[in-house]
Structure formats: C-alpha cells, structure tokens
Design a protein around this motif. Structure first.
Motif, mmCIF file in Angstrom:
data_model
loop_
_atom_site.group_PDB
_atom_site.id
_atom_site.type_symbol
_atom_site.label_atom_id
_atom_site.label_comp_id
_atom_site.label_asym_id
_atom_site.label_seq_id
_atom_site.Cartn_x
_atom_site.Cartn_y
_atom_site.Cartn_z
ATOM 1 N N THR A 95 0.844 -1.196 0.000
ATOM 2 C CA THR A 95 0.000 0.000 0.000
ATOM 3 C C THR A 95 0.877 1.243 0.000
ATOM 4 N N GLU A 101 0.560 5.319 0.711
ATOM 5 C CA GLU A 101 -0.282 6.393 1.232
ATOM 6 C C GLU A 101 0.073 7.680 0.496
ATOM 7 N N THR A 102 -0.846 8.113 -0.374
ATOM 8 C CA THR A 102 -0.631 9.324 -1.159
ATOM 9 C C THR A 102 -1.403 10.476 -0.524
ATOM 10 N N SER A 147 -5.021 6.096 -0.060
ATOM 11 C CA SER A 147 -4.172 4.908 -0.200
ATOM 12 C C SER A 147 -4.440 4.193 -1.515
ATOM 13 N N VAL A 148 -3.372 3.657 -2.094
ATOM 14 C CA VAL A 148 -3.486 2.820 -3.290
ATOM 15 C C VAL A 148 -2.805 1.489 -2.996
ATOM 16 N N ARG A 149 -3.366 0.422 -3.565
ATOM 17 C CA ARG A 149 -2.857 -0.927 -3.301
ATOM 18 C C ARG A 149 -2.362 -1.577 -4.584
ATOM 19 N N PHE A 150 -1.319 -2.358 -4.418
ATOM 20 C CA PHE A 150 -0.790 -3.178 -5.508
ATOM 21 C C PHE A 150 -0.582 -4.584 -4.996
ATOM 22 N N ASP A 192 -2.867 -3.023 -14.150
ATOM 23 C CA ASP A 192 -2.831 -1.795 -13.365
ATOM 24 C C ASP A 192 -2.589 -2.016 -11.878
ATOM 25 N N ASP A 193 -3.018 -3.149 -11.334
ATOM 26 C CA ASP A 193 -2.903 -3.387 -9.893
ATOM 27 C C ASP A 193 -1.730 -4.282 -9.506
ATOM 28 N N ARG A 197 1.354 4.853 -14.132
ATOM 29 C CA ARG A 197 0.496 4.613 -12.967
ATOM 30 C C ARG A 197 0.829 5.547 -11.812
ATOM 31 N N LEU A 244 -2.071 7.888 -10.193
ATOM 32 C CA LEU A 244 -2.518 7.669 -8.820
ATOM 33 C C LEU A 244 -2.029 8.743 -7.850
ATOM 34 N N ILE A 302 1.113 9.339 -6.955
ATOM 35 C CA ILE A 302 2.234 8.864 -6.141
ATOM 36 C C ILE A 302 3.403 9.814 -6.326
#
Length: 166
Positions: free
Chosen positions: A47, A49-50, A54-57, A80-81, A147, A151, A153
């Motif tokens: 994860t 934290e932006t 939060s974005v998950r991969f 994408d993930d 990405r 997102l 980041i």
C-alpha cells in the motif's frame, strides 16, 4: 532489472550472449532461487499512502540476487494493480536498467524508512541506460508506466509493506 555493480552487467551480458536466458527463466524448479517471480508467482499486498488516499498493488517479491537480476525481463505488460517489489536486505544505492524488458515501467525507489525517494517514470523499454536511486534504498517498486502519475504517487509518500518499518 536491478543492476548494482558493473560486474553484474558484464556477467549478465555474457550469459545473454551465450543464449542461456529465455523467457521461461523467470521461474525455476520448486525450492530454487527465482521461484517467487514469474507470471504465476504468489503476490503480496503493498500500500502507498498518497496525498489523495491509499493505493494498493499486488506485488511479486524479488528478494535474492537471481530474482532481482531477472526482474520483469521478457514479461508482458503489467496489469494496473500489479507490480514487482525488489527487496534489498542490506540497503544500497540501487541502479536499475530496462535490458530485455519489453514494457515501459515506472520505477519507484523506496528509502530505508519506507518513504519514496524518487520516481523514474516511463522508463524506456530495452534500454541499458542506468536509472539510479537518489539515496539509500531498501526497495524498488516497478509498476506499469504512467500509474504513479495517474494515482498521485510522489516522493515522500509512505509505502506500507512487511519489509519497511511501521
């Protein structure tokens, strides 16, 4: 693909010149180095934290020299993930390249404290040009090109994964 010493570049070049490396080299027999990278490799959640959330991969882990050297060479574009997390047990000033990597990637260099140091976006496929971290790294995350920007980041964002301190 990770490149931390010029010697490794020379050795890998020799192996490739001899035709020893093929697309299926990303996966080895059970129990051998290289098992945790490849299209059927297990993944772990990472994860970031932006500023906007939060974005998950789901990431494959490259945590030994053979896996880091193989990286995403000869691989189809990442969904994408998905991503690959290069784990350096001993932090180092990592330098990467895109040798035999057919898809453009964003390379996210992560410091010892789990904060993003710098991002190399849209790395050129098949390029042997060095791509360097701006400091001592514990990990490098490779994701599909574009990405990171999509997102939000940025350097300074916090990465949450078992290899980084809480």
């Amino acid at each position: 693909m990770s490149l931390v010493h010029v010697f490794r570049v020379a050795m890998l070049g020799a192996v490739l010149a001899l035709g020893a490396c093929a697309p299926q080299a990303a996966e080895g027999p059970s129990g051998q180095s290289g098992q945790s990278v490849g299209v059927n490799a297990p993944t772990e959640v990472l994860t970031i934290e932006t500023h906007s959330g939060s974005v998950r991969f789901n990431v494959e882990i490259a945590d030994d020299e053979a896996e880091r050297n193989q990286g995403l060479m000869f691989r189809a574009p990442l969904p994408d993930d998905r991503g690959m997390l290069f784990h350096f047990q001993t932090p180092e000033n990592a330098t990467f390249w895109m040798h035999n990597t057919p898809s453009s990637l964003d390379l996210i260099f992560i410091g010892v404290d789990g904060r993003i140091l710098n991002i190399a976006d849209h790395a050129t496929p098949y390029s042997d040009a060095p791509i360097a971290a701006s400091g001592l790294t514990r990990g490098v995350l490779e994701i599909r090109a574009g990405r990171a920007e999509e997102l939000g980041i940025r350097p300074g964002d916090r990465v949450r994964h078992r290899i980084f301190p809480s």
